[in-house]
Design an enzyme around this catalytic site. Structure first.
Site, PDB file in Angstrom:
ATOM      1  N   ALA A  89       0.747  -1.307  -0.005  1.00 22.87           N
ATOM      2  CA  ALA A  89      -0.005  -0.030  -0.120  1.00 22.87           C
ATOM      3  C   ALA A  89       1.037   1.222  -0.010  1.00 22.87           C
ATOM      4  CB  ALA A  89      -0.918   0.122   1.123  1.00 22.87           C
ATOM      5  N   LYS A  90       2.132   1.086   0.423  1.00 20.75           N
ATOM      6  CA  LYS A  90       3.096   2.315   0.359  1.00 20.75           C
ATOM      7  C   LYS A  90       2.500   3.352   1.028  1.00 20.75           C
ATOM      8  CE  LYS A  90       5.060   0.800  -3.831  1.00 20.75           C
ATOM      9  NZ  LYS A  90       4.330  -0.489  -4.263  1.00 20.75           N
ATOM     10  N   ARG A  91       2.300   3.142   2.329  1.00 17.25           N
ATOM     11  CA  ARG A  91       1.546   4.391   2.990  1.00 17.25           C
ATOM     12  C   ARG A  91       2.815   5.356   3.580  1.00 17.25           C
ATOM     13  NH1 ARG A  91      -3.491   3.527   1.117  1.00 17.25           N
ATOM     14  NH2 ARG A  91      -4.460   1.767   1.847  1.00 17.25           N
TER      15      ARG A  91
END
Length: 500
Positions: A89-91
């Site tokens: 998700a590469k938050r």
């Protein structure tokens, strides 16, 4: 035994990594949420035997709104127990926002780890790593071409930005032991630099396949000292294949073959990381003091290293023709069992003393008179103790074709056993290991010198019989060398004469 649900993400991953380093990416390109769910569950059912982890990409589910979130939750739930899941998700936010993302990923969706962008520093990681059972993979050196615009910026220290990030992850952010890094396979040199900065961390490695990453070069550059520490991600190469199972199996085997090919370079490091070799001040059985201690009994608690050791033995043993393996009690028995499983060869072992009950057997395991056997032991010093075991085997009608150990202390065993007509071979010896440890800076020059001096002293205490054997062999080697020099001079004279 600890329940699977109580294990941390990295505990599950370490267990899976004993057999595979393949991460199966789930990036569905379906028209509806229902189709995306069906596609991913099909891939999971086909590939779970070969997967170390699964990595669903949140974007391909979020695009369908509420139905997509529901489908993503069901896909994660469909992953078999014991296989960890990374939510891609590469938050990259902080504080309450990041905490909300963490609650969503771990509590509602059921993922074990998540990819994050650490551009805002450790604050963007904290909510995700405060629970030791959860983990993050922080973007470090990614596989996209544009990554160099930022990630390779030089710093005043001489390092690049991504190297500094890797050092922070290793030395400051990983207090709970639940931080990993995303490092692309398209730049093996960068992988090597990241590994130098972060020797203990797990890498999630995208870029093998469509992006052109070099699998072998990546593994060689990034594997940890224990032969693990890298998750090789494959998404469309498996998901879009006519048979995902066949594609996953082929890639898993390719990864394992490349992993094993790096084994010779990894063995010396694995022996240190598993505490099989330690440096300090140790009193030996003989009463002498040594600056090094070899204890291969520690291998039983390090299955990945044990498997590596078994493969190294198998490489040596493959040149011999034998019917059975023989493990010498006690330290070598678990090693011999691992080698037996690796080579699919039957194993027997001589008892230290005969049983006073039951069969009263001196040798345990099935065998026939006349069988050829290869003896496995952990270490060898002078070789005398091996002869006692050999005599028991010969008395039972067995033919000893070879004696193989992992480490030769180089105290005269080759000469001693050779003088009695036995074939002896070691996977490696102390001199080679010391050179490798010194070259890789695993030990200091002072430690290298101390061990070398110590073993020179120990050799001075060898028995007259061993001394004679060693001197005879050294004399023979000098004669051979002298003969080669003479032959070389004669050939040179003939060439000069012919030229004139």
């Amino acid at each position: 035994e600890m329940c699977i649900r109580d294990r941390s993400f990295f505990e599950l991953l370490e267990k899976r990594a004993e057999h595979t380093l393949l991460c199966v990416g789930l990036d569905p390109r379906s028209a509806t949420a229902a189709e995306a769910k069906k596609e991913c569950i099909h891939i999971i059912n086909e590939t779970h035997e070969y997967a170390a982890a699964y990595k669903p990409n949140a974007a391909f589910f979020e695009v369908f709104g509420d139905e997509g979130w529901s489908a993503l939750r069901d896909v994660i739930k469909a992953v078999p127990a014991g296989i960890p899941v990374i939510l891609d998700a590469k938050r990259g936010d902080i504080a309450a926002t990041a905490q909300a993302y963490a609650t969503s990923a771990f509590d509602h969706l059921g993922a074990g780890a998540i990819t994050v962008s650490p551009y805002m520093g450790v604050d963007s990681l904290k909510p995700f790593i405060k629970n030791k059972n959860h983990a993050v993979f922080a973007l470090c050196k990614t596989s996209n071409p544009g990554s160099n615009e930022l990630q390779t910026l030089p710093l005043a220290s001489g390092n690049m930005l991504y190297e500094h990030l890797a050092s922070l992850a290793e030395n400051k952010w990983n207090e709970n032991g639940n931080v990993g890094l995303v490092v692309g396979a398209t730049d093996p040199i960068a992988i090597q630099r990241v590994r130098k900065a972060a020797p203990s961390l797990w890498f999630l490695v995208p870029g093998v396949g469509a992006q052109g990453g070099d699998l072998v070069a990546s593994l060689k550059a990034g594997l940890r000292k224990d032969g693990a520490g890298m998750l090789i991600n494959a998404s469309r190469g498996i998901g879009a294949a006519p048979c995902p199972r066949t594609a996953a199996k082929a890639l898993c085997e390719e990864i394992q073959a490349a992993r094993e090919a790096c084994g010779g370079q990894l063995l010396h490091a694995a022996l240190l990381s598993s505490k099989c070799v330690r440096f300090g001040t140790f009193k030996l059985k003989s009463g002498l003091i040594s600056p090094i201690y070899l204890d291969l009994r520690q291998l039983v608690t390090h299955p990945t290293v044990m498997r590596l050791v078994a493969k190294e033995y198998a490489t040596v043993l493959n040149k011999y023709k034998f019917d059975r393996l023989v493990g010498l009690p006690y330290a070598a028995l678990p090693i011999a069992t691992a080698v037996s499983l690796e080579m699919n060869r039957p194993l027997i072992y001589p008892r230290r003393e005969a049983k006073q009950y039951g069969t009263k057997a001196l040798i345990e395991g099935a065998y026939q008179k006349g069988d050829r056997v290869a003896i496995i032991d952990d270490l060898v010093t002078t070789g005398e103790t091996k002869v006692e075991a050999i005599e028991k085997l010969k008395a039972a009608g067995l033919e000893v074709v070879a004696i193989v150990v992992l480490i030769d202390r180089e105290m005269g065993a080759t000469e001693y056993l050779g003088s009695r007509g036995y074939t002896f071979e070691a996977v490696t010896d102390l001199t080679k290991l010391l050179q490798q440890w010194k070259k890789s800076k695993a030990i200091t020059t002072e430690q290298h010198s101390a061990v070398s001096v110590s073993y020179t002293h120990l050799r001075a205490h060898e028995t007259p019989e061993h001394l004679v054997c060693r001197l005879l062999l050294e004399k023979k080697k000098k004669k051979i060398k002298k003969k080669k020099i003479i032959i070389h001079k004669i050939k040179n004279k003939k060439r000069k004469k012919k030229g004139k």
